[in-house]
Design an enzyme around this catalytic site. Structure first.
Site, short mmCIF file in Angstrom:
data_model
loop_
_atom_site.label_atom_id
_atom_site.label_comp_id
_atom_site.label_asym_id
_atom_site.label_seq_id
_atom_site.Cartn_x
_atom_site.Cartn_y
_atom_site.Cartn_z
N GLY A 1 0.81 -1.22 0.00
CA GLY A 1 0.00 0.00 0.00
C GLY A 1 0.84 1.27 0.00
O GLY A 1 0.35 2.35 -0.30
N ASN A 2 2.11 1.14 0.32
CA ASN A 2 3.00 2.30 0.33
C ASN A 2 3.39 2.61 -1.12
O ASN A 2 3.74 1.71 -1.89
CB ASN A 2 4.24 2.00 1.18
CG ASN A 2 5.04 3.23 1.46
OD1 ASN A 2 5.51 3.90 0.57
ND2 ASN A 2 5.20 3.54 2.74
N GLN A 3 3.36 3.87 -1.47
CA GLN A 3 3.58 4.29 -2.86
C GLN A 3 5.04 4.63 -3.18
O GLN A 3 5.35 5.03 -4.30
CB GLN A 3 2.70 5.51 -3.17
CG GLN A 3 1.23 5.23 -3.02
CD GLN A 3 0.75 4.13 -3.94
OE1 GLN A 3 0.94 4.21 -5.15
NE2 GLN A 3 0.14 3.10 -3.39
#
Length: 148
Positions: free
Chosen positions: A37-39
């Site tokens: 979920g981290n971009q």
């Protein structure tokens, strides 16, 4: 207390990106920005206009090839979950190793917590510090602002 990840850098590193501390998923994988979920990684590959890679070694190589290193402000920490608002006890990293082995010209903080710690503790004198919006999944509502 949990222990953060080792720094990623080499003698050619000029830019150091600092987060606060690895998420639970990153610690489990022993990889920076290991939560899908981290971009962070998507943004780095988009910034350099190269095809996205899921292989961690290739991700790290991309940064090092562009004189970018990674670390966190916290060496040891106690936190419930992965949110920056959940830290209970922290111990800062010792940045002298990086500062003596690489000629860091710019510090980019990934998120408000890292930025606040850098300023509050005067961690880097004579180095430009640039705050950036967190790449955490919890901040994905800011995706458009990150692109600016």
């Amino acid at each position: 207390m949990q222990r953060g990840l080792d720094p990623i850098f080499n003698k050619d590193t000029r830019i150091l990106i600092l987060g606060s501390a690895p998420s639970e998923m990153s610690l489990k994988k022993q990889q920076y920005y290991g939560n899908n979920g981290n971009q962070f990684w998507k943004m780095m590959f988009a910034f350099f206009n190269v095809p996205f890679e899921t292989d961690y070694d290739k991700r790290v190589a991309l940064l090092l090839d562009h004189q970018i290193g990674l670390w966190d402000v916290y060496h040891l920490f106690e936190r419930d979950g992965s949110l920056d608002t959940s830290f209970k006890t922290v111990e800062l990293n010792d940045f002298s190793q990086i500062l003596t082995q690489a000629d860091i010209k710019l510090i980019i903080t990934n998120g408000k917590k890292a930025y606040d710690e850098v300023l509050e503790n005067n961690l880097f004198s004579d180095i430009t510090i640039m705050p950036c919006i967190s790449t955490s999944g919890a901040a994905n509502g800011y995706m458009e602002k990150r692109r600016q």
